[in-house]
Enzyme design. Structure first.
Site, PDB file in Angstrom:
ATOM      1  N   GLY A 182       0.826  -1.208   0.000  1.00  0.00           N
ATOM      2  CA  GLY A 182       0.000   0.000   0.000  1.00  0.00           C
ATOM      3  C   GLY A 182       0.855   1.251   0.000  1.00  0.00           C
ATOM      4  O   GLY A 182       1.750   1.395   0.834  1.00  0.00           O
ATOM      5  N   ALA A 183       0.588   2.138  -0.975  1.00  0.00           N
ATOM      6  CA  ALA A 183       1.326   3.409  -1.053  1.00  0.00           C
ATOM      7  C   ALA A 183       0.401   4.558  -0.687  1.00  0.00           C
ATOM      8  O   ALA A 183       0.300   5.566  -1.383  1.00  0.00           O
ATOM      9  CB  ALA A 183       1.912   3.587  -2.453  1.00  0.00           C
ATOM     10  N   GLY A 184      -0.320   4.371   0.430  1.00  0.00           N
ATOM     11  CA  GLY A 184      -1.195   5.433   0.929  1.00  0.00           C
ATOM     12  C   GLY A 184      -0.447   6.282   1.945  1.00  0.00           C
ATOM     13  O   GLY A 184       0.788   6.331   1.955  1.00  0.00           O
TER      14      GLY A 184
ATOM     15  N   LYS B  94      -1.835  -1.227  -6.035  1.00  0.00           N
ATOM     16  CA  LYS B  94      -2.608  -1.556  -7.245  1.00  0.00           C
ATOM     17  C   LYS B  94      -2.580  -0.401  -8.244  1.00  0.00           C
ATOM     18  O   LYS B  94      -2.840  -0.596  -9.427  1.00  0.00           O
ATOM     19  CB  LYS B  94      -4.042  -1.933  -6.877  1.00  0.00           C
ATOM     20  CG  LYS B  94      -4.824  -0.842  -6.192  1.00  0.00           C
ATOM     21  CD  LYS B  94      -6.198  -1.334  -5.777  1.00  0.00           C
ATOM     22  CE  LYS B  94      -6.903  -0.256  -4.965  1.00  0.00           C
ATOM     23  NZ  LYS B  94      -8.176  -0.669  -4.443  1.00  0.00           N
TER      24      LYS B  94
ATOM     25  N   VAL C 201      -2.732  -6.831  -4.263  1.00  0.00           N
ATOM     26  CA  VAL C 201      -2.397  -7.851  -3.263  1.00  0.00           C
ATOM     27  C   VAL C 201      -3.634  -8.710  -3.023  1.00  0.00           C
ATOM     28  O   VAL C 201      -4.725  -8.187  -2.773  1.00  0.00           O
ATOM     29  CB  VAL C 201      -1.960  -7.188  -1.932  1.00  0.00           C
ATOM     30  CG1 VAL C 201      -1.699  -8.246  -0.862  1.00  0.00           C
ATOM     31  CG2 VAL C 201      -0.741  -6.302  -2.144  1.00  0.00           C
TER      32      VAL C 201
ATOM     33  N   GLU D  64     -18.331  16.396   4.800  1.00  0.00           N
ATOM     34  CA  GLU D  64     -17.380  16.955   3.824  1.00  0.00           C
ATOM     35  C   GLU D  64     -17.968  16.837   2.412  1.00  0.00           C
ATOM     36  O   GLU D  64     -17.872  17.760   1.608  1.00  0.00           O
ATOM     37  CB  GLU D  64     -16.040  16.223   3.918  1.00  0.00           C
ATOM     38  CG  GLU D  64     -15.309  16.532   5.215  1.00  0.00           C
ATOM     39  CD  GLU D  64     -13.796  16.517   5.080  1.00  0.00           C
ATOM     40  OE1 GLU D  64     -13.269  15.572   4.492  1.00  0.00           O
ATOM     41  OE2 GLU D  64     -13.156  17.467   5.568  1.00  0.00           O
TER      42      GLU D  64
ATOM     43  N   ALA E  51      -5.946   9.701   8.531  1.00  0.00           N
ATOM     44  CA  ALA E  51      -4.653   9.875   7.868  1.00  0.00           C
ATOM     45  C   ALA E  51      -3.624  10.351   8.897  1.00  0.00           C
ATOM     46  O   ALA E  51      -2.445   9.999   8.831  1.00  0.00           O
ATOM     47  CB  ALA E  51      -4.791  10.892   6.745  1.00  0.00           C
ATOM     48  N   GLN E  52      -4.111  11.141   9.848  1.00  0.00           N
ATOM     49  CA  GLN E  52      -3.221  11.678  10.883  1.00  0.00           C
ATOM     50  C   GLN E  52      -2.525  10.557  11.660  1.00  0.00           C
ATOM     51  O   GLN E  52      -1.301  10.551  11.810  1.00  0.00           O
ATOM     52  CB  GLN E  52      -4.055  12.541  11.838  1.00  0.00           C
ATOM     53  CG  GLN E  52      -3.260  13.184  12.921  1.00  0.00           C
ATOM     54  CD  GLN E  52      -4.126  14.001  13.888  1.00  0.00           C
ATOM     55  OE1 GLN E  52      -3.712  14.254  14.995  1.00  0.00           O
ATOM     56  NE2 GLN E  52      -5.297  14.421  13.485  1.00  0.00           N
TER      57      GLN E  52
ATOM     58  N   LYS F 230      -7.635  23.817   7.346  1.00  0.00           N
ATOM     59  CA  LYS F 230      -7.794  22.549   6.623  1.00  0.00           C
ATOM     60  C   LYS F 230      -6.777  22.469   5.475  1.00  0.00           C
ATOM     61  O   LYS F 230      -6.136  21.439   5.265  1.00  0.00           O
ATOM     62  CB  LYS F 230      -9.227  22.471   6.072  1.00  0.00           C
ATOM     63  CG  LYS F 230      -9.533  21.227   5.283  1.00  0.00           C
ATOM     64  CD  LYS F 230      -9.903  20.088   6.181  1.00  0.00           C
ATOM     65  CE  LYS F 230     -10.190  18.822   5.429  1.00  0.00           C
ATOM     66  NZ  LYS F 230     -10.417  17.701   6.320  1.00  0.00           N
TER      67      LYS F 230
HETATM   68  C1  LIG Z   1     -13.653  11.654   2.110  1.00  0.00           C
HETATM   69  C2  LIG Z   1     -12.686  11.359   3.224  1.00  0.00           C
HETATM   70  C3  LIG Z   1     -12.176  12.402   3.982  1.00  0.00           C
HETATM   71  C4  LIG Z   1     -11.260  12.147   5.004  1.00  0.00           C
HETATM   72  N1  LIG Z   1     -10.767  13.195   5.718  1.00  0.00           N
HETATM   73  C5  LIG Z   1      -9.822  12.982   6.652  1.00  0.00           C
HETATM   74  C6  LIG Z   1      -9.225  14.083   7.340  1.00  0.00           C
HETATM   75  O1  LIG Z   1      -9.605  15.240   7.137  1.00  0.00           O
HETATM   76  N2  LIG Z   1      -8.239  13.813   8.234  1.00  0.00           N
HETATM   77  C7  LIG Z   1      -7.787  12.543   8.476  1.00  0.00           C
HETATM   78  O2  LIG Z   1      -6.847  12.382   9.266  1.00  0.00           O
HETATM   79  N3  LIG Z   1      -8.349  11.475   7.857  1.00  0.00           N
HETATM   80  C8  LIG Z   1      -9.349  11.653   6.955  1.00  0.00           C
HETATM   81  N4  LIG Z   1      -9.906  10.589   6.293  1.00  0.00           N
HETATM   82  C9  LIG Z   1      -9.468   9.203   6.627  1.00  0.00           C
HETATM   83  C10 LIG Z   1      -8.166   8.875   5.892  1.00  0.00           C
HETATM   84  O3  LIG Z   1      -8.288   9.151   4.523  1.00  0.00           O
HETATM   85  C11 LIG Z   1      -7.780   7.419   6.092  1.00  0.00           C
HETATM   86  O4  LIG Z   1      -7.790   7.135   7.467  1.00  0.00           O
HETATM   87  C12 LIG Z   1      -6.386   7.183   5.497  1.00  0.00           C
HETATM   88  O5  LIG Z   1      -6.456   7.270   4.090  1.00  0.00           O
HETATM   89  C13 LIG Z   1      -5.819   5.824   5.906  1.00  0.00           C
HETATM   90  O6  LIG Z   1      -4.509   5.742   5.449  1.00  0.00           O
HETATM   91  P1  LIG Z   1      -3.859   4.331   5.102  1.00  0.00           P
HETATM   92  O7  LIG Z   1      -2.404   4.570   4.924  1.00  0.00           O
HETATM   93  O8  LIG Z   1      -4.301   3.302   6.070  1.00  0.00           O
HETATM   94  O9  LIG Z   1      -4.510   3.911   3.715  1.00  0.00           O
HETATM   95  P2  LIG Z   1      -4.736   4.731   2.378  1.00  0.00           P
HETATM   96  O10 LIG Z   1      -4.158   6.086   2.434  1.00  0.00           O
HETATM   97  O11 LIG Z   1      -6.180   4.589   2.062  1.00  0.00           O
HETATM   98  O12 LIG Z   1      -3.874   3.888   1.336  1.00  0.00           O
HETATM   99  C14 LIG Z   1      -4.113   2.537   1.045  1.00  0.00           C
HETATM  100  C15 LIG Z   1      -3.314   2.197  -0.199  1.00  0.00           C
HETATM  101  O13 LIG Z   1      -3.414   0.798  -0.430  1.00  0.00           O
HETATM  102  C16 LIG Z   1      -3.683   0.557  -1.806  1.00  0.00           C
HETATM  103  N5  LIG Z   1      -4.416  -0.704  -1.863  1.00  0.00           N
HETATM  104  C17 LIG Z   1      -5.592  -0.993  -1.265  1.00  0.00           C
HETATM  105  N6  LIG Z   1      -5.914  -2.277  -1.480  1.00  0.00           N
HETATM  106  C18 LIG Z   1      -4.926  -2.805  -2.237  1.00  0.00           C
HETATM  107  C19 LIG Z   1      -4.664  -4.112  -2.747  1.00  0.00           C
HETATM  108  N7  LIG Z   1      -5.486  -5.148  -2.524  1.00  0.00           N
HETATM  109  N8  LIG Z   1      -3.542  -4.302  -3.471  1.00  0.00           N
HETATM  110  C20 LIG Z   1      -2.678  -3.278  -3.700  1.00  0.00           C
HETATM  111  N9  LIG Z   1      -2.870  -2.029  -3.223  1.00  0.00           N
HETATM  112  C21 LIG Z   1      -3.975  -1.801  -2.492  1.00  0.00           C
HETATM  113  C22 LIG Z   1      -4.484   1.763  -2.258  1.00  0.00           C
HETATM  114  O14 LIG Z   1      -4.365   1.954  -3.656  1.00  0.00           O
HETATM  115  C23 LIG Z   1      -3.826   2.886  -1.455  1.00  0.00           C
HETATM  116  O15 LIG Z   1      -2.755   3.465  -2.153  1.00  0.00           O
HETATM  117  C24 LIG Z   1     -10.847  10.809   5.276  1.00  0.00           C
HETATM  118  C25 LIG Z   1     -11.364   9.755   4.509  1.00  0.00           C
HETATM  119  C26 LIG Z   1     -12.273  10.019   3.493  1.00  0.00           C
HETATM  120  C27 LIG Z   1     -12.805   8.877   2.664  1.00  0.00           C
END
Ligand SMILES: Cc1cc2nc3c(=O)[nH]c(=O)nc-3n(C[C@H](O)[C@H](O)[C@H](O)COP(=O)(O)OP(=O)(O)OC[C@H]3O[C@@H](n4cnc5c(N)ncnc54)[C@H](O)[C@@H]3O)c2cc1C
Length: 397
Positions: free
Chosen positions: A10-12, A36, A79, A167, A313-314, A373
């Protein structure tokens, strides 16, 4: 010493930030990151693309921009599962990838709680394809209204009244006037309805801020309805208020009522609840000290409440800093450190130039909250994508 292999799934926010930190720490290891997509998505802005107030490329940038090609291999693939016994990651299209140390940061998926018809007819804000679908669906409903004048096409229902819902509704109320003008629709025909089982909208904020947010949306025409969505049949939304079942006819239904961690977690046999694993204090998994889980796939217990911290995300980015340190320590054979979450506050956008938030115990509303924000979003962009990415995106305001 034999070179080890660290694989990041995951590159989140969590995964890419961990990689960035590891590239700086330079452990004696090959680094592999798998996603992905070939882009990083600023998930916290997905609601803007869904409403049509931003384009997808405004909230995405290439993973390549973060990768140090001398140290890191990027594999674009989906994955399927992790095989812990053989220490391999099974991918959809490529050969399995073996690891010595693994970091799971695969984010969230929408959780429909088994509500009938949701898989088929519900739309959810979860990734770029899903939000493009929402945008096109809404535009399509306005277009089709021009042909058949079916007024339910102009009714948009949002299930859930939490952070993502507000939002999205904020952006949607900015977008609707443009759709009305473009399709020459009578303003009174468009309805935006939010259904929530309890009267407590925006539960993460104090009542004063939550009411400010709700009143702003009401002023812009959003209707709030109390009810628990129980079924969708493609034309109607069924919801329960007490023992009574009501229906709404609507052309669009968007679910914001819940998410779970990636289904890869369950498929890989981890002990989990809704795709989230309660991790050890150093973010490793019980019984697998070579695997760390962060972000929305992990559950870190808040010692004050005894409940997991909300997934954000935080927290994912703070976990990433700790995870990079601990992966380096594991390679070096030195002790890992515990993760300690430092809550920096939270701001919920309500569309253009408006927001509500709480930063360091202070309530913020309106334009100051909206500016805050943007500062938070840009900070995340710099922390992961770097200053060059922010400049390329022209994000200075
Ligand atoms: C509309 C919205 C607004 C939000 N606002 C806020 C905010 O203001 N502040 C805050 O702190 N949080 C906010 N959040 C929550 C925040 O976005 C998530 O908690 C955060 O993205 C989680 O980070 P992560 O690293 O766990 O996963 P993510 O950042 O979601 O990354 C997951 C990565 O895994 C990859 N992936 C997923 N499944 C697979 C697979 N099977 N194979 C390969 N790759 C895969 C995806 O492509 C992605 O790149 C918000 C969420 C949403 C939906």
């Amino acid at each position: 010493m034999e070179k080890k292999k660290i694989v990041i799934l995951g590159a989140g926010y969590g995964g890419l930030r961990t990689l960035k930190k590891l590239q700086k720490l330079k452990p004696n290891a090959d680094l592999i990151i798998i996603d992905k997509n070939n882009y990083h998505c600023e998930t916290t802005s997905l609601h803007e693309v869904a409403a049509g107030t931003a384009d997808a490329d405004e909230i995405c940038y290439s993973i390549d921009q973060v990768i140090d090609r001398k140290r890191t291999l990027f594999i674009q693939d989906t994955v399927v599962r992790v095989e812990r016994e053989s220490k391999r990651v099974i991918l959809q299209d490529s050969e399995p990838v073996s690891y010595d140390y693994l970091l799971i940061g695969l984010g969230f998926e929408p959780e429909f709680f088994g509500i009938q018809g949701m898989d088929e007819y519900g739309l959810a804000i979860s990734d770029i394809p899903s939000v493009k679908k929402i945008r096109h669906h809404i535009e399509d409903q306005f277009k089709k209204w021009g042909d058949d004048r079916r007024k339910e096409r102009l009714i948009i229902v949002v299930g859930g009244a939490g952070f993502t819902s507000f939002e999205f509704l904020g952006e949607l109320t900015n977008r609707v006037p443009h759709l009305i003008a473009r399709h020459r629709v009578d303003r009174g025909l468009v309805r935006v309805i939010c259904i929530e089982p309890t009267p407590n909208a925006l539960p993460m904020f104090n009542r004063h801020l939550a009411e400010y947010g709700a009143n702003k949306l009401i002023d812009r025409g959003v209707e709030f309805v109390i009810g628990r969505v129980s079924e969708l049949d493609g034309e109607r939304i069924f919801y329960k208020d007490g023992n009574e079942t009501h229906t709404l006819q609507a052309g669009t239904f968007i679910w914001t009522g819940g998410v779970s961690g990636s289904s890869v977690v369950g498929r890989s046999g981890f002990e989990q609840h809704r795709g989230r694993v309660v991790v050890n204090t150093d973010l490793t998994v019980a019984g697998n000290s070579e695997i760390l889980i962060i972000g929305d796939c992990s559950a870190v217990i808040d010692p004050e409440t005894g409940r997991p911290y909300p997934t954000t995300a935080q927290i994912a980015m703070q976990q990433a800093d700790c995870a990079a340190h601990n992966l380096y320590a594991l390679i070096e054979g030195s002790p890992t450190k515990p993760f300690v979450f430092k809550f920096m506050g939270t701001v919920c956008s309500l569309g253009r130039d408006d927001a509500v938030g709480e930063i360091m115990g202070r309530n913020l509303k309106g334009r100051p909250a909206s500016i805050m924000k943007k500062v938070i979003e840009n900070r995340s962009l710099v922390k992961i994508g770097g200053v060059e990415t922010m400049i390329k995106k022209g994000r200075f305001s």
